[in-house]
Design an enzyme around this catalytic site. Structure first.
Site, mmCIF file in Angstrom:
data_model
loop_
_atom_site.group_PDB
_atom_site.id
_atom_site.type_symbol
_atom_site.label_atom_id
_atom_site.label_comp_id
_atom_site.label_asym_id
_atom_site.label_seq_id
_atom_site.Cartn_x
_atom_site.Cartn_y
_atom_site.Cartn_z
ATOM 1 N N THR A 90 0.590 -1.238 0.076
ATOM 2 C CA THR A 90 0.022 -0.188 -0.060
ATOM 3 C C THR A 90 0.887 1.361 -0.022
ATOM 4 O OG1 THR A 90 -1.887 -1.081 0.889
ATOM 5 C CG2 THR A 90 -1.861 1.390 0.978
ATOM 6 N N GLU A 179 -6.976 -9.723 1.798
ATOM 7 C CA GLU A 179 -7.942 -9.550 0.698
ATOM 8 C C GLU A 179 -7.559 -9.930 -0.639
ATOM 9 O OE1 GLU A 179 -7.488 -4.944 0.802
ATOM 10 O OE2 GLU A 179 -8.621 -4.826 2.390
ATOM 11 N N GLU A 254 -10.575 -5.503 9.346
ATOM 12 C CA GLU A 254 -10.072 -4.111 8.779
ATOM 13 C C GLU A 254 -11.144 -3.217 8.359
ATOM 14 O OE1 GLU A 254 -6.520 -4.213 5.950
ATOM 15 O OE2 GLU A 254 -7.622 -2.583 5.025
#
Length: 662
Positions: A90, A179, A254
């Site tokens: 990220t 994810e 999350e």
């Protein structure tokens, strides 16, 4: 007299008329609802705590106290960290404990340190590990971690064992792959592997994405047995019926991920309550813990607080910290929710929790639609009105005489919010208490008297990154594997002892990833680490480089305009040298936009000093102190970070880094 005693006008900051009235019964006489598992935050996914370790004392400890110290600030119950995988996740890369199959090092990165600091402040804090990416050897040539589930399970289990062996850290839960698609066989192999090596007490959270795994759990009893927690990301406060059928604990493993101003605080207040009220989720974990990365990277300031200036010592305790405190300072994992609907008649929500020993905490929020939207998912319109809420206490709470009151009011016009303000002790008359609720407010009513808000003195004022900065990397026993202020975006740059060099290059910075990782996003094909101010325009960057491979290459750069998940599309001015004796100047990291090229005489296994000079629309380069190319016209970008990097995933060393900006 009873009427006067039972109605408390507890919102002197709001002069609105309270038209809506609601009555809410709180009792434990018919048993309790789900067990509360705590509120937490994520460090990683990725490199979100990168700059925190570079703060000097006392500021670093102050930041940690605001995050983890009980009854002080956020007082978090859970810390979730990235299991570094050498790949972009990220806002940067985090180093793996096993870069290569025959390599183990449990002192890389800063997550070990962070977990220990959290435990130092709160020995009861729960620890979670979750991978975003994996080193390349895990995939055996494929960008996929599941083809060899025994290898991946060994890798994850090694991290758990290393945490205990080298840092005395007991990991409580482990995740699968952030994810990304889950694999039932791998989950079962991981469970079997952990059981076989004697870590049966560690629970598996799956699948850290959507709710799809529950369909497989309902038809596969072995998978259902292997999973302890069903964790979903950004669920929008809603679960699915099939998740409830698993009879497992449900978590928002999350959530949040929103700019940490008043709107971010409103988002956080709303979902902390409504993830349980609407979705039966008994834990909510924020991404991210602390915005301790360069703000111009993706999702700048999406932490519970901000600490992105270690060079100045400046940090800010943002509103989400105090919204967190409304829950965390007055509850603990192991408490239970009361059996209540949780919806207020005039909009908003409340939850009530007890420790089963007579203590009771109620958290109320009245966040309005326009002031509480999270970054995801989209929020459907709804209405909240000023209202009276009357609570009736029965069961073991029928004899309550007083409750402590804590109050927050988010202000969106003036910005002068009231955050976590004690209103003292409030009387409960014959089991009844009425509260006048305004808009965008949070209340905590509690039997506990341990709440605290005593901030540290203001930290130093904000300052830009130093215009002159240099690092010779001469650190014999570095406290961390990364050099200060460098933010790796692809690849991993670590302190290195160059025992083959008897001269000035014994201590260097080395890019150590020699194989493309199993990625979470599309990493750049070149490794890169950025540093400095994104606002820099005119600057000189110098660095010694040592290309170890004849197939390699190295660069220094300026005005780099992208990082994080977008680093592959970064533009800037990149000065490359290659061991075949050539150089190249490009306007992008990929090297497609060639601005200048020629011969340099650079070779492998030798030190060379590169200098890049940018002034206005012109760029020039020097090699070993002599001009190599001059006056190349630069039209874009206008500003950006400085950077170092390599042609691909290969060993390359850097030394005597120097920046001078004007």
């Amino acid at each position: 007299m009873l009427l006067l005693c039972s109605v408390l006008l507890l919102s002197p900051w709001n002069a609105a008329a309270w038209g809506t009235r609601g009555r809410y019964w709180l009792t434990d006489a018919e048993g309790l609802a789900r067990e509360f598992d705590g509120i937490g935050a994520v460090s990683g996914g990725g490199a979100t705590s990168r700059l925190l370790v570079d703060y000097e004392e006392p500021y670093r400890s102050q930041i940690l106290d605001y995050l983890f110290k009980p009854n002080f600030g956020a007082a978090l119950h859970i810390l979730k960290v990235e299991i570094g995988g050498d790949a972009q996740s990220t806002d940067g890369t985090e180093p793996s404990h096993m870069h290569y199959e025959n390599d183990e090092n449990y002192f890389r990165g800063y997550e070990w340190w962070l977990m220990k600091e959290a435990k130092k402040r709160n020995p009861n804090i729960k620890l979670i590990g979750l991978p975003w990416a994996f080193p390349g050897w895990i995939g055996r040539g494929e960008n996929w971690p599941y083809n060899h589930p025994d290898v991946t399970a060994y890798y994850i289990t090694s991290w758990i064992i290393g945490a205990k062996r080298f840092h005395d850290l007991d990991i409580d839960y482990i995740g699968i792959w952030n994810e990304r698609t889950f694999n039932s066989k791998y989950i079962k192999v991981l469970r079997e592997t952990m059981d076989r090596v004697g870590i049966k007490n560690i629970g598996i959270i799956a699948a850290d994405g959507d709710w799809d795994i529950v369909k497989s759990m309902l038809v596969d009893p072995y998978l259902n047995d292997a999973v302890e927690i069903v964790g979903a990301h950004y669920p929008g406060t809603m679960t699915v019926p099939s998740a409830l059928l698993t009879k497992k604990k449900l978590w928002a493993s999350e959530d949040y991920s929103t700019f940490n101003d008043e709107v971010g605080a409103g988002c956080w207040a709303r979902i902390l309550n409504q993830n349980y009220v609407n979705g039966h989720m008994t834990s909510t974990i924020a991404w991210n813990l602390v915005a301790s990365y360069y703000e111009d990277l993706p999702f700048g300031r999406c932490g519970l607080m901000t600490a992105q200036e270690p060079w100045s010592g400046h940090y800010s305790v943002d509103p989400p910290i105090w919204i967190t405190a409304h829950t965390t300072q007055f509850t603990q994992p192991g408490w239970h929710y009361l059996k209540v609907d949780g919806h207020l008649n005039g909009g908003g929500s409340y939850v009530a929790l007890t420790d089963g020993k007579g203590n009771l905490t109620i958290i109320i929020e009245t966040m309005t639609y326009h002031h509480s939207a999270c970054i995801r998912p989209p929020l459907l319109p709804y209405r909240v009105s000023p209202q009276n809420a009357t609570f009736y206490f029965n069961g073991s709470f029928s004899q309550l005489k007083t409750l402590q009151m804590w109050y927050s009011k988010l202000e969106f016009k003036s910005g002068n919010s009231t955050l976590f303000h004690s209103l003292g002790s409030k009387k409960v008359c014959e089991g009844v208490l009425t509260v006048n609720l305004g808009l965008d407010e949070v209340y905590t009513l509690t039997t506990l008297t341990t709440g605290r808000k005593r901030p540290f003195p203001d930290p130093p004022a904000s300052q830009p990154f130093p215009s002159v900065y240099k690092d010779d990397f001469n650190v014999r026993n570095p406290p961390f594997s990364e050099a200060p202020f460098f933010a790796d975006q692809t690849g991993v740059f670590e302190y290195f002892v160059n025992t083959s060099d008897p001269g000035e290059h014994v201590f260097t910075l080395r890019q150590v990833v020699n194989q493309k990782p199993v990625t979470w996003v599309s990493d750049a094909k070149n490794t890169i680490s950025v540093i400095g101010s994104y606002k820099w325009v005119n600057l000189t960057v110098s660095c010694d480089v040592y290309i170890e491979s004849k197939q390699g290459g190295a660069f220094i750069a300026a005005r780099v305009d992208k990082g994080g998940i977008y680093v592959g599309d970064a533009n800037g001015v990149f000065f490359w040298v290659f061991p075949d004796g050539t150089y190249r100047v490009t306007g992008d990291l990929h090297g497609k936009e060639v601005l200048m090229k020629g011969l340099s005489g650079v070779r492998a296994a030798a030190w060379h000093r590169l200098t890049l000079i940018l002034k206005g629309s012109k760029a020039s380069g020097m090699l070993n102190g002599y001009p190599l190319w001059e006056n190349v016209t630069i039209t874009k970008p206008k500003n950006g970070w400085a950077a170092i990097g390599t042609k691909s995933f290969e060993f390359t060393q850097f030394d005597n880094f120097h920046i001078q900006a004007s």
